[in-house]
Each structure stands twice: as C-alpha cells, then as structure tokens.
Design an enzyme around this catalytic site. Structure first.
Site, PDB file in Angstrom:
ATOM      1  N   ASN A   1       0.121 -22.959  -0.907  1.00  0.00           N
ATOM      2  CA  ASN A   1      -0.889 -23.706  -0.166  1.00  0.00           C
ATOM      3  C   ASN A   1      -2.338 -23.432  -0.512  1.00  0.00           C
ATOM      4  OD1 ASN A   1       1.038 -25.034   1.602  1.00  0.00           O
ATOM      5  ND2 ASN A   1       1.396 -22.990   2.431  1.00  0.00           N
TER       6      ASN A   1
ATOM      7  N   HIS B   1      12.430  -9.676  -2.848  1.00  0.00           N
ATOM      8  CA  HIS B   1      12.148 -11.114  -2.952  1.00  0.00           C
ATOM      9  C   HIS B   1      12.973 -11.765  -4.069  1.00  0.00           C
ATOM     10  CE1 HIS B   1       7.811 -10.458  -1.261  1.00  0.00           C
ATOM     11  NE2 HIS B   1       8.637 -10.802  -0.286  1.00  0.00           N
TER      12      HIS B   1
ATOM     13  N   GLY C   1       3.500 -14.332  -0.014  1.00  0.00           N
ATOM     14  CA  GLY C   1       3.629 -14.640   1.418  1.00  0.00           C
ATOM     15  C   GLY C   1       2.948 -13.532   2.184  1.00  0.00           C
ATOM     16  N   ASN C   2       3.572 -13.097   3.291  1.00  0.00           N
ATOM     17  CA  ASN C   2       3.031 -11.904   3.939  1.00  0.00           C
ATOM     18  C   ASN C   2       3.284 -10.692   3.063  1.00  0.00           C
ATOM     19  OD1 ASN C   2       1.692 -12.603   6.375  1.00  0.00           O
ATOM     20  ND2 ASN C   2       3.667 -13.340   7.113  1.00  0.00           N
TER      21      ASN C   2
ATOM     22  N   ASP D   1      -4.006 -12.991   7.948  1.00  0.00           N
ATOM     23  CA  ASP D   1      -3.783 -14.407   7.631  1.00  0.00           C
ATOM     24  C   ASP D   1      -4.784 -14.858   6.562  1.00  0.00           C
ATOM     25  OD1 ASP D   1      -3.679 -17.264   7.624  1.00  0.00           O
ATOM     26  OD2 ASP D   1      -2.665 -17.162   9.560  1.00  0.00           O
ATOM     27  N   MET D   2      -4.261 -15.233   5.400  1.00  0.00           N
ATOM     28  CA  MET D   2      -5.129 -15.589   4.276  1.00  0.00           C
ATOM     29  C   MET D   2      -6.048 -16.763   4.621  1.00  0.00           C
ATOM     30  SD  MET D   2      -6.154 -14.803   1.324  1.00  0.00           S
ATOM     31  CE  MET D   2      -5.208 -14.032   0.044  1.00  0.00           C
TER      32      MET D   2
ATOM     33  N   LYS E   1      15.958 -15.653  12.275  1.00  0.00           N
ATOM     34  CA  LYS E   1      15.833 -17.036  11.816  1.00  0.00           C
ATOM     35  C   LYS E   1      17.201 -17.474  11.348  1.00  0.00           C
ATOM     36  CE  LYS E   1      11.054 -17.152  10.396  1.00  0.00           C
ATOM     37  NZ  LYS E   1      10.306 -16.168   9.666  1.00  0.00           N
TER      38      LYS E   1
ATOM     39  N   ARG F   1       0.219  -4.520   3.610  1.00  0.00           N
ATOM     40  CA  ARG F   1       0.600  -3.392   2.749  1.00  0.00           C
ATOM     41  C   ARG F   1      -0.446  -3.191   1.652  1.00  0.00           C
ATOM     42  NH1 ARG F   1       6.091  -5.986   1.953  1.00  0.00           N
ATOM     43  NH2 ARG F   1       7.287  -5.385   3.793  1.00  0.00           N
TER      44      ARG F   1
ATOM     45  N   GLU G   1      14.336 -19.864   0.541  1.00  0.00           N
ATOM     46  CA  GLU G   1      15.323 -18.786   0.459  1.00  0.00           C
ATOM     47  C   GLU G   1      16.589 -19.128   1.227  1.00  0.00           C
ATOM     48  OE1 GLU G   1      11.797 -16.238   1.217  1.00  0.00           O
ATOM     49  OE2 GLU G   1      13.057 -14.673   0.364  1.00  0.00           O
TER      50      GLU G   1
ATOM     51  N   HIS H   1       5.372 -14.509  -5.932  1.00  0.00           N
ATOM     52  CA  HIS H   1       5.739 -14.831  -4.542  1.00  0.00           C
ATOM     53  C   HIS H   1       4.659 -14.237  -3.644  1.00  0.00           C
ATOM     54  CE1 HIS H   1       8.542 -15.487  -1.103  1.00  0.00           C
ATOM     55  NE2 HIS H   1       7.723 -14.573  -0.603  1.00  0.00           N
TER      56      HIS H   1
HETATM   57  P1  ADP Z   1       6.483 -14.784   4.884  1.00  0.00           P
HETATM   58  O1  ADP Z   1       6.280 -13.823   3.751  1.00  0.00           O
HETATM   59  O2  ADP Z   1       6.433 -14.140   6.220  1.00  0.00           O
HETATM   60  O3  ADP Z   1       7.633 -15.715   4.669  1.00  0.00           O
HETATM   61  P2  ADP Z   1       4.788 -17.033   4.201  1.00  0.00           P
HETATM   62  O4  ADP Z   1       5.442 -17.237   2.878  1.00  0.00           O
HETATM   63  O5  ADP Z   1       4.925 -18.104   5.220  1.00  0.00           O
HETATM   64  O6  ADP Z   1       5.169 -15.661   4.870  1.00  0.00           O
HETATM   65  O7  ADP Z   1       3.243 -16.790   3.904  1.00  0.00           O
HETATM   66  C1  ADP Z   1       2.334 -16.427   4.909  1.00  0.00           C
HETATM   67  C2  ADP Z   1       0.951 -16.371   4.314  1.00  0.00           C
HETATM   68  O8  ADP Z   1       0.632 -17.648   3.754  1.00  0.00           O
HETATM   69  C3  ADP Z   1      -0.113 -16.055   5.330  1.00  0.00           C
HETATM   70  O9  ADP Z   1      -0.999 -15.088   4.815  1.00  0.00           O
HETATM   71  C4  ADP Z   1      -0.840 -17.375   5.491  1.00  0.00           C
HETATM   72  O10 ADP Z   1      -2.153 -17.197   5.807  1.00  0.00           O
HETATM   73  C5  ADP Z   1      -0.703 -17.955   4.096  1.00  0.00           C
HETATM   74  N1  ADP Z   1      -0.999 -19.389   4.080  1.00  0.00           N
HETATM   75  C6  ADP Z   1      -0.339 -20.433   4.635  1.00  0.00           C
HETATM   76  N2  ADP Z   1      -0.994 -21.594   4.427  1.00  0.00           N
HETATM   77  C7  ADP Z   1      -2.114 -21.300   3.726  1.00  0.00           C
HETATM   78  C8  ADP Z   1      -3.212 -22.037   3.195  1.00  0.00           C
HETATM   79  N3  ADP Z   1      -3.299 -23.352   3.363  1.00  0.00           N
HETATM   80  N4  ADP Z   1      -4.174 -21.384   2.524  1.00  0.00           N
HETATM   81  C9  ADP Z   1      -4.098 -20.046   2.343  1.00  0.00           C
HETATM   82  N5  ADP Z   1      -3.120 -19.290   2.814  1.00  0.00           N
HETATM   83  C10 ADP Z   1      -2.125 -19.895   3.494  1.00  0.00           C
END
Ligand code: ADP
Length: 606
Positions: free
Chosen positions: A325, A170, A200-201, A273-274, A14, A231, A379, A198
């Site tokens: 989100n 992070h 995310g994934n 995927d949450m 990226k 994890r 970031e 934080h």
């Molecule tokens: P990374 O750690 O790869 O940068 P992100 O910060 O983009 O990842 O987060 C990815 C996670 O955020 C995924 O589990 C995705 O399902 C979740 N996510 C994104 N939008 C929503 C939402 N509206 N509700 C719940 N989970 C969400």
C-alpha cells in the site's frame, strides 16, 4: 472443496473457510482481545462478545462460535498456521500425535507462538473430529537455506548443543508472492531469482534463487533483520551487555525492549502504524522522518546484499500491508537501483492500486531488466492450497519402480572451439567409453583444471561437444581448487565462476562455467508419467535401508526421450550415503510442483 484455515495467536484468532481451487471465501472470522473479553467479527456482518470465559477457554470459545456458523458446510480439512517448524518440518504435514509432540517440543524456539498454535490445533480437533488437520509452518520454506546462510559464526559445539541456527519466518508469504510474481511475468519461480520483501507489522526479506529460499533476514527468532513495527531488527550484539550494565535492563526487559518497544514505534514515538508515521513525517516531525529513513535504508541494504548473494536478480517483490500500500516506501527502497538493472516507473508506483481483481502490478519501466512488483499476499489461501495438495496425495502409494543411482565423478563438457584450443586445431573428441545416457561418452581426453589454490589433473572430458563449457565438481573439489561454485542444473552457467584449463596443445581461461551439479534424475516422458512428475520438478529420494538409509531432498527431475532412468549424485554425496554399485533409490515424495500418483482401484498400498 472447503478448507478451514486457522491462525491462533495469543490475543487473536483469525479463521477463514476457503476453496483452494478458486480462492473464494465462504466465511471469515476475526477474534480479538482474547485475553480479557473476546470480540468476534464474522464476515457475514455478525458480531459476538464473549465476556467471562477466561483466557484458557478463549480459543475454543471462538472456534465453537465458528462451528455454529458452519453447521451446513462440509469441510475437507483444517489447516493450521504454525510459526515454528524447527529442523523437523520443511513442508506442510498432516497432523498426528507425533507431529503434535514435535510442535510442542519446538516451544523453546517460539515460546509465544507454538504453544498457542497447538492449543488452536487441539481445540479444533475436538470440534471438527471427522476431518484431517494439517500444520503449515512459517519456517518451512526457508529450510532450503544453505549452511553458509543459516549458520551463525559461534563456537560449533554451542550451535549443536542448543540447536542455534537461522530459520527464517514468513515463509508461506514469501513462497506465495514469488509464485504470483513469476506467473505474472509468464515464467516459473524455478527460472527466476526473486527478492521478496514482506513488509507488515513484522518485516522480512528473502532471496529466492530458482525457486528455493537461499537467504532471509529473520533468523533464529523473528527479531533479526529489518526494522519492523515494534522490533529493532539487527543490532550490534554488544549492545545487550552495554544496556544491561548501563541501563540495568534484565534479560526479560531487554527482550521486551527489542521486540515491543523498538522499530518504527521506538524511533517515531508515534506508534507502529506506518500510515501515521508517514503522515507525520510529511508534516515535518523529525522523529517520524528518521523512522522512515532507518526503515527504508535497511531494506535497500538487504536488497543490494541479496542481489549479490544470488549474483543478480530478475524481480523485486513488495508485499504485506506496507509493501502493498505504500508508494513512498516502495520508492525509497527501489529508486536508484538502476545499477542493478531495476528502473522504477514513478507514475505507476504512485497510481497503481492492488485489489482482488488486480493482486499484482508492475511498477518498473518497460525497459527495466529487473521487474519491480507489488503483490498482494494471501497466507490463508496459500495454507488452504497446501492442505488441498496434501488431501489430493492422501492415497498416494509407493509402488513405483526403483531408480538406479550413478555417482558422477568430476568431469568437464567442452565446446568444439575449446577442444581445439586445448588439444590442437581440428581435434575431435575420441570415445573411450559410452555412458548409460544414450549418445553420451567419456572421452579419452583429459584436462588439468587450475583454481586459485590448487589444480586438479586428469579431469575427464565428456562428449559430445556442447554449446557451452561446463566443469562439474564436488564441494570437496571446490575447496581444494579455491572456487566457490553455485549448485546449478546442467546448462545454467550464467553468473558462475570460471577457472583455467590446461591441455596438451594450449590453455584456456574459462570466464564462467564452473558448477556443483544439482543432483538429478534422468528419465523418459514415459517414466515421468509413471512417477507422476514433469521436467524440472523437485522430488525426494530415499536411498539404502537400515542404518545407512538416507533421504536426498531437492532432487531435480530431467525429462527427455533421449534419457535413461538414472539418478546422478556427485562423489561427496555418494560417500555420505556409502553408496555401492547397483544401489537403487525410491521416490518418496514430490514438491508442490508435482504430485504423487493417486492409488489405483485394487492397488496395494506400499
Ligand atoms: P500483519 O503483519 O499484522 O499482517 P499487515 O501486513 O496488515 O500486518 O501490515 C500492517 C502495516 O501495514 C502497518 O504498519 C500499516 O500501517 C501498514 N499499512 C497499511 N496500509 C498502508 C498504507 N496505505 N500506507 C502505508 N502503510 C500502510
């Protein structure tokens, strides 16, 4: 100014060209599937498919495509995200051969990340040779973790031999969202205790006490802590042997299991995927429901633990794809925290949305003492800003005046009321000796300090009297007395432990006020202008030369017209640096809060 920010991973690259001053993005690139057939998407709407290039060339191929797009763009520098900075890096640095070697050397700690990060650095250096390249480390912000938080309870020799400790990850995101949250609250991070989540994934929580990370949930590797996308987070270490014996899993298979097949994906059976997991859990899928419960239960547990670590909290921040989100996850993590002073506003939590225009919203009740915030992390922008700061310091010079160093022995400041309780009604402190700081004196009066384990006699009272009682002791004194006091700047005594004081006329039980003083430099506003710092900046000072030289990081600047230039350290620190009378220190660098003065025309570089 345009900074190219690159995050080179094993299967994706990226990149973005960002103006650190405005955050404006000129171009973004997102390349996926690097290992077989790279697909590159650009923010201008164009796409490229590059088959047959092979994984070795993949990163370079993507960056070559990016370079073509940037033909007419002047870059001021290139910032690289590097996952592991180990012990060596507590901040972003300009990359030279030595830095590259250290990043390569840290591959042992981050085998999946550092070698690819380095490949990205080397490919970019070949393509953009005219500008400086910088490394920004995921671990750097957590280098401030105190020993008690970064140490695993394993045999000490083993820890030392293998460099085993908690590093945390992070860091760029935790630091960035804490700063955004503080700004939103009209405060500065150095005045707040913030818990940042934080999510995310990968997921981690950090406890940021007055601007410094003091705890974080990821450890030696990113596997520790919260349950994450794939994890496991925390498990009983005894599980490893059990799985090896009962399920026949090899070390490599265990690593794969805990890193890639566990967490939300492992529990839900519905992927990582949450959004999908939440959807299915509302439809009644019990596995997805359990995944959500385990995820949020662990998160709540960490929030409570970190509030305890800091003796309280002022704001709890949610970020990352999930934190930004998902009102449901925020609700599950932050509801019923009233006992901590955090009261959720469910309406705001459900209705507010983050956007470019609104990168932060508050979803706590107005009367909630602890603020609950969702903050959009960025970031890439944080990396661009750190590079911008390093570029601005390029010509910084060290022709600054030397700073006299004074060792401050244990002492106590008292209120007039306490003086009278200890020394008799109407008693006033008597000057024994005037101190270097104008108006301050060592008093004739001495007190006995009593802790749970021991007592220390003849502790010097310093005058004049103050509005709060404050005992300043070293770490050695703390263990002797049996008191666990936090490192604080003078005057910040909230949530500190107390002790008993004995004087000739009576005793006093202090409810709070025992601190281990934060090493600091007193200076006048004129000095501050010369050093290019401001009140409560944090700087680094080098002391001594040759073998005994030592750099004190995390030195607090205190500015007042009433001060005289002097650095104060406690007896433990003085002993560690073998400091002699008359020793001086040299300001080495300032934190992101301040900047070193730029070179003046004609000035020699020191
Ligand atoms: P990374 O750690 O790869 O940068 P992100 O910060 O983009 O990842 O987060 C990815 C996670 O955020 C995924 O589990 C995705 O399902 C979740 N996510 C994104 N939008 C929503 C939402 N509206 N509700 C719940 N989970 C969400």
């Amino acid at each position: 100014m345009n900074i190219l920010v690159i995050n080179a991973g094993s299967s994706s690259v990226k990149a973005a060209v960002i103006d650190p001053a405005t955050g404006a993005r000129l171009l973004e690139m997102n390349a996926e599937r690097l290992l077989d057939a790279p697909v590159i998407d650009f923010s201008d709407g164009t796409h490229l498919e590059l088959s047959g290039k092979g994984p070795d060339r993949a990163i370079a191929t993507c960056l070559e495509a990016l370079k073509e797009k940037l033909a007419d763009t002047e870059l001021a520098g290139v910032g690289h995200r590097v996952v592991h900075g180990g012990e060596a890096f507590d901040r972003a640095v300009r990359i030279d051969a030595g830095v590259e070697e250290k990043i390569a050397g840290l591959a042992k700690l981050a085998p999946l990340h550092n070698p690819v990060n380095l490949r990205g650095i080397q490919a970019a250096q070949e393509l953009f040779p005219a500008v400086d390249h910088f490394a920004v480390f995921d671990t750097a912000f957590h280098q401030s973790l105190p020993n008690r938080a970064k140490t695993y309870a394993l045999p000490k020799a083993l820890l030392a031999e293998h460099g085993i400790r908690r590093y945390g990850f992070h860091g760029t995101s935790h630091q960035y969202v804490a700063a955004v949250a503080a700004k939103h609250l009209g405060a500065e991070t150095r005045d707040l205790r913030i818990i940042t989540c934080h999510l995310g994934n990968g997921c981690s929580v950090a406890a940021i006490e007055f601007g410094r990370s003091v705890e974080t949930s990821m450890g030696m590797t990113p596997l520790e802590g919260l349950a994450m996308g794939t994890r496991s987070g925390d498990v009983d270490p005894g599980l490893i042997r059990y799985l090896h014996e009962q399920a026949g899993l090899s070390p490599a298979a265990l690593d794969e299991l805990l890193n890639r097949q566990s967490g939300l994906a492992g529990l839900s059976g519905a992927g990582n995927d949450m959004r999908t997991i939440l959807q299915r859990s509302t439809e009644g899928d019990p596995d997805c429901q359990l995944a959500v419960q385990v995820f949020t239960h662990r998160l709540r547990k960490y929030i409570g633990a970190y509030a305890a670590v800091m003796g309280g909290v002022d704001a709890i921040v949610f970020t990352g794809g999930i934190g930004e989100n998902s009102p449901v996850i925020r609700h599950r993590a932050a509801q019923r925290l009233d006992f901590l002073g955090a009261i959720i506003n469910e309406d705001k939590n459900h209705s507010a949305k983050l956007s470019d225009q609104a990168p932060v919203f508050d979803f706590s009740m107005q009367h909630s003492r602890v603020k609950l915030l969702a903050v959009r992390t960025d970031e890439q922008l944080a990396i661009a800003r750190q590079c911008g700061q390093l570029i601005a310091q390029e010509d910084a010079v060290n022709t600054l005046p030397a700073i006299p160093i004074a060792i401050s022995a244990r002492h106590i400041h008292l209120r007039q009321e306490t003086v009278e309780q200890l020394f008799g009604k109407g008693h006033e402190l008597t000057v024994k000796k005037w101190l270097s700081q104008p108006g301050q004196f060592a008093a004739e009066e001495l007190v006995t300090v009593v802790g749970p384990r021991n007592q220390i006699e003849r502790v010097r009272v310093l005058g004049p009297v103050r509005s709060a009682d404050q005992l300043e002791i070293s770490r050695t004194d703390e263990f002797f007395l049996g008191i666990d006091a936090p490192i604080r700047e003078s005057g910040k005594v909230e949530n500190t432990p107390g002790c008993k004081l004995i004087g000739p006329a009576g005793t006093v039980d202090l409810e709070d006020g025992v601190i281990c003083a934060w090493r600091h430099i007193h200076m006048t506003p004129e000095d501050a202008a010369v050093f290019g710092v401001k009140d409560r900046d944090i700087v680094e000072v080098a002391v001594g030369s040759g073998e005994r030289s030592l750099v004190f990081g995390n030195v607090l600047i205190r500015v007042s017209p009433d001060y005289r230039l002097e650095m104060h350290i406690d007896t433990d620190e003085g002993n560690a640096a073998e400091i002699n009378v008359g020793e001086k220190g040299v300001l080495r660098s300032t934190s992101s809060a301040g900047t070193l003065r730029k070179k003046r025309p004609g000035e020699l570089v020191g």
